[in-house]
Design a protein around this motif. Structure first.
Motif, mmCIF file in Angstrom:
data_model
loop_
_atom_site.group_PDB
_atom_site.id
_atom_site.type_symbol
_atom_site.label_atom_id
_atom_site.label_comp_id
_atom_site.label_asym_id
_atom_site.label_seq_id
_atom_site.Cartn_x
_atom_site.Cartn_y
_atom_site.Cartn_z
ATOM 1 N N SER A 60 1.647 -0.396 13.658
ATOM 2 C CA SER A 60 2.242 -0.210 14.980
ATOM 3 C C SER A 60 1.174 0.408 15.879
ATOM 4 C CB SER A 60 3.457 0.708 14.887
ATOM 5 O OG SER A 60 3.048 2.052 14.697
ATOM 6 N N PRO A 61 1.441 0.557 17.156
ATOM 7 C CA PRO A 61 0.447 1.214 18.012
ATOM 8 C C PRO A 61 0.110 2.632 17.573
ATOM 9 C CG PRO A 61 2.018 0.016 19.363
ATOM 10 C CD PRO A 61 2.545 -0.034 17.963
ATOM 11 N N ASP A 62 1.030 3.298 16.856
ATOM 12 C CA ASP A 62 0.815 4.698 16.476
ATOM 13 C C ASP A 62 0.564 4.902 14.993
ATOM 14 O OD1 ASP A 62 1.271 5.621 19.129
ATOM 15 O OD2 ASP A 62 3.434 5.479 18.798
ATOM 16 N N SER A 63 0.890 3.950 14.142
ATOM 17 C CA SER A 63 0.840 4.167 12.699
ATOM 18 C C SER A 63 0.330 2.943 11.957
ATOM 19 C CB SER A 63 2.241 4.513 12.161
ATOM 20 O OG SER A 63 2.838 5.579 12.864
ATOM 21 N N ASP A 64 -0.469 3.198 10.915
ATOM 22 C CA ASP A 64 -0.821 2.138 9.971
ATOM 23 C C ASP A 64 -0.875 2.668 8.546
ATOM 24 O OD1 ASP A 64 -3.175 3.595 9.829
ATOM 25 O OD2 ASP A 64 -4.457 2.002 10.635
ATOM 26 N N GLY A 65 -0.332 3.859 8.344
ATOM 27 C CA GLY A 65 -0.316 4.439 7.010
ATOM 28 C C GLY A 65 0.314 5.807 7.012
ATOM 29 N N VAL A 66 0.310 6.435 5.844
ATOM 30 C CA VAL A 66 0.899 7.758 5.701
ATOM 31 C C VAL A 66 0.258 8.473 4.526
ATOM 32 C CG1 VAL A 66 2.768 6.957 4.195
ATOM 33 C CG2 VAL A 66 3.076 9.039 5.532
ATOM 34 N N VAL A 67 0.161 9.793 4.643
ATOM 35 C CA VAL A 67 -0.343 10.641 3.565
ATOM 36 C C VAL A 67 0.665 11.759 3.332
ATOM 37 C CG1 VAL A 67 -2.163 12.207 2.785
ATOM 38 C CG2 VAL A 67 -2.755 10.162 4.128
ATOM 39 N N VAL A 68 1.059 11.953 2.066
ATOM 40 C CA VAL A 68 1.876 13.093 1.680
ATOM 41 C C VAL A 68 1.015 13.978 0.794
ATOM 42 C CG1 VAL A 68 3.928 13.886 0.424
ATOM 43 C CG2 VAL A 68 4.051 11.833 1.845
ATOM 44 N N ALA A 69 0.984 15.266 1.085
ATOM 45 C CA ALA A 69 0.169 16.216 0.338
ATOM 46 C C ALA A 69 1.021 17.430 -0.017
ATOM 47 C CB ALA A 69 -1.054 16.638 1.152
ATOM 48 N N VAL A 70 0.555 18.227 -0.981
ATOM 49 C CA VAL A 70 1.323 19.379 -1.459
ATOM 50 C C VAL A 70 0.375 20.543 -1.701
ATOM 51 C CG1 VAL A 70 1.138 18.720 -3.898
ATOM 52 C CG2 VAL A 70 3.125 20.057 -3.124
ATOM 53 N N ASP A 71 0.885 21.772 -1.522
ATOM 54 C CA ASP A 71 0.055 22.945 -1.791
ATOM 55 C C ASP A 71 0.421 23.553 -3.145
ATOM 56 O OD1 ASP A 71 2.393 24.407 -1.441
ATOM 57 O OD2 ASP A 71 1.743 25.402 0.396
ATOM 58 N N SER A 72 -0.209 24.658 -3.509
ATOM 59 C CA SER A 72 -0.013 25.262 -4.819
ATOM 60 C C SER A 72 1.391 25.812 -5.011
ATOM 61 C CB SER A 72 -1.042 26.387 -5.030
ATOM 62 O OG SER A 72 -0.900 27.385 -4.022
ATOM 63 N N ALA A 73 2.118 26.031 -3.916
ATOM 64 C CA ALA A 73 3.491 26.525 -3.995
ATOM 65 C C ALA A 73 4.522 25.401 -4.000
ATOM 66 C CB ALA A 73 3.763 27.480 -2.832
ATOM 67 N N GLY A 74 4.051 24.150 -4.026
ATOM 68 C CA GLY A 74 4.976 23.019 -4.032
ATOM 69 C C GLY A 74 5.532 22.679 -2.668
ATOM 70 N N GLN A 75 4.871 23.117 -1.594
ATOM 71 C CA GLN A 75 5.298 22.798 -0.234
ATOM 72 C C GLN A 75 4.593 21.518 0.217
ATOM 73 O OE1 GLN A 75 7.591 25.077 1.421
ATOM 74 N NE2 GLN A 75 7.638 25.613 -0.745
ATOM 75 N N TYR A 76 5.375 20.543 0.659
ATOM 76 C CA TYR A 76 4.838 19.247 1.045
ATOM 77 C C TYR A 76 4.587 19.158 2.545
ATOM 78 C CZ TYR A 76 6.315 17.563 -3.553
ATOM 79 O OH TYR A 76 6.479 17.376 -4.902
ATOM 80 N N VAL A 77 3.625 18.309 2.892
ATOM 81 C CA VAL A 77 3.427 17.908 4.287
ATOM 82 C C VAL A 77 3.331 16.392 4.323
ATOM 83 C CG1 VAL A 77 2.250 20.029 4.993
ATOM 84 C CG2 VAL A 77 0.897 18.093 4.156
ATOM 85 N N GLN A 78 3.699 15.815 5.458
ATOM 86 C CA GLN A 78 3.626 14.368 5.658
ATOM 87 C C GLN A 78 2.870 14.104 6.950
ATOM 88 O OE1 GLN A 78 7.402 12.288 5.571
ATOM 89 N NE2 GLN A 78 6.663 10.787 7.051
ATOM 90 N N CYS A 79 1.815 13.296 6.862
ATOM 91 C CA CYS A 79 1.014 12.966 8.028
ATOM 92 C C CYS A 79 0.997 11.459 8.230
ATOM 93 C CB CYS A 79 -0.427 13.457 7.867
ATOM 94 S SG CYS A 79 -0.585 15.264 7.777
ATOM 95 N N GLN A 80 1.390 11.025 9.434
ATOM 96 C CA GLN A 80 1.233 9.624 9.797
ATOM 97 C C GLN A 80 -0.241 9.349 10.048
ATOM 98 O OE1 GLN A 80 4.880 9.880 12.718
ATOM 99 N NE2 GLN A 80 3.937 7.855 12.848
ATOM 100 N N ALA A 81 -0.709 8.186 9.613
ATOM 101 C CA ALA A 81 -2.111 7.821 9.782
ATOM 102 C C ALA A 81 -2.252 6.670 10.756
ATOM 103 C CB ALA A 81 -2.721 7.434 8.441
ATOM 104 N N LYS A 82 -3.324 6.739 11.540
ATOM 105 C CA LYS A 82 -3.782 5.609 12.361
ATOM 106 C C LYS A 82 -5.292 5.620 12.247
ATOM 107 C CE LYS A 82 -3.261 2.183 15.330
ATOM 108 N NZ LYS A 82 -2.518 0.946 15.016
ATOM 109 N N GLY A 83 -5.826 4.667 11.463
ATOM 110 C CA GLY A 83 -7.246 4.720 11.159
ATOM 111 C C GLY A 83 -7.532 5.942 10.295
ATOM 112 N N ASP A 84 -8.492 6.774 10.733
ATOM 113 C CA ASP A 84 -8.798 7.992 9.977
ATOM 114 C C ASP A 84 -8.235 9.242 10.653
ATOM 115 O OD1 ASP A 84 -10.477 8.240 12.146
ATOM 116 O OD2 ASP A 84 -12.339 8.329 10.987
ATOM 117 N N LYS A 85 -7.292 9.068 11.562
ATOM 118 C CA LYS A 85 -6.647 10.189 12.241
ATOM 119 C C LYS A 85 -5.235 10.384 11.705
ATOM 120 C CE LYS A 85 -10.195 10.603 14.984
ATOM 121 N NZ LYS A 85 -11.159 11.725 14.818
#
Length: 267
Positions: free
Chosen positions: A124-149
């Motif tokens: 889409s104009p704003d998204s072409d992927g997604v990254v989900v990551a987690v820290d040592s306490a098990g807290q997740y984050v979700q980042c929409q990707a467009k290219g390398d941003k």
């Protein structure tokens, strides 16, 4: 009630937001994916379809497909008026994942390691992927990707809804959205996390019983699909609602989002 975009689909996404431009830290429903670290599932291959949904019932709970099985064409639902043209995702390389998390999380990026990172079937104009990551306490984050941003609909970006876990819960949801991706095309993506007794997660769309495997790793799942309406949509088109299904190691369905009281009690 028939499960379709004009019923469940619209109300689910009204509750959780499409897209989720949330500035209050409240995250939303249901992203299919290829994992960076130890993932499972073939995001492009649908499960064998059972009888069509009726009255909110689940699809047939047969054993999930082997990840090595060949891909099948996208599923069609004539009742819901849409076609899933592709649910295949591809991995994002580690170097690009680092850039996505850095631009999304800023100084907090070093606290998180990626568990799922994919390019979606179309951009889409704003998204072409997604990254989900987690820290040592098990807290997740979700980042929409467009290219390398990377960007996040949450504020702050490191907020995620693990606080919604409750007794007996099997699946909880991160952010989801549907975005225009060209004339007559839409990108659907979403993510969440699951309890330890879940061995397989699949996604169905609207009243089409065909299920597409999500990608799973590190307690998180991700899905993505390319969708085309069968007829030209109106300006307020919301599309079909995605429904999450979870299976245990024996292949028994232990969760169907269409029957989750969190959603059905508000219909």
């Amino acid at each position: 009630m028939k499960i379709g975009p004009q019923h469940h689909g619209a109300s689910l996404r009204r509750r959780w937001g499409v897209p989720l431009g949330v500035a209050t830290g409240v995250t939303a429903v249901s992203l299919a994916a290829v994992v960076v670290l130890d993932g499972t599932g073939d995001a492009g291959q649908p499960r064998g379809a059972g009888p069509a949904h009726s009255g909110g019932g689940p699809a047939a709970a047969t054993a999930p497909p082997s990840p090595s099985a060949p891909s099948s064409p996208g599923g069609r639902s004539t009742e819901a008026g849409f076609t899933i043209t592709d649910a295949t995702t591809t991995p994002i390389d580690a170097g690009t994942v680092t850039k996505i998390l850095s631009s999304c999380l800023g100084s907090d990026a070093s606290r998180y390691h990626p568990v799922v990172a994919v390019r979606t079937p179309l951009a889409s104009p704003d998204s072409d992927g997604v990254v989900v990551a987690v820290d040592s306490a098990g807290q997740y984050v979700q980042c929409q990707a467009k290219g390398d941003k990377g960007t996040s609909p949450d504020s702050p970006p490191t907020f995620i809804n693990d606080r919604l876990w409750g007794t007996g819960r099997v699946v909880e949801y991160f952010d989801s959205m549907m975005e225009p991706a060209g004339r007559g095309k839409y990108l659907m993506l979403g993510a969440g996390h699951y309890s330890s007794d879940v061995a397989k997660i699949t996604i169905s769309y609207g009243d089409d019983p065909k299920e597409y495997p999500a990608r799973m790793a590190g307690g998180a799942f991700v899905y993505g699909a390319a969708l085309s309406p069968d007829t030209p949509p109106g300006p307020r088109y919301m599309g079909p609602s995605p429904y999450v299904h979870a299976y245990d190691a024996s292949g028994k369905e232990i969760y169907d989002q269409a029957e989750d009281p969190k959603f059905t009690d508000e219909q």
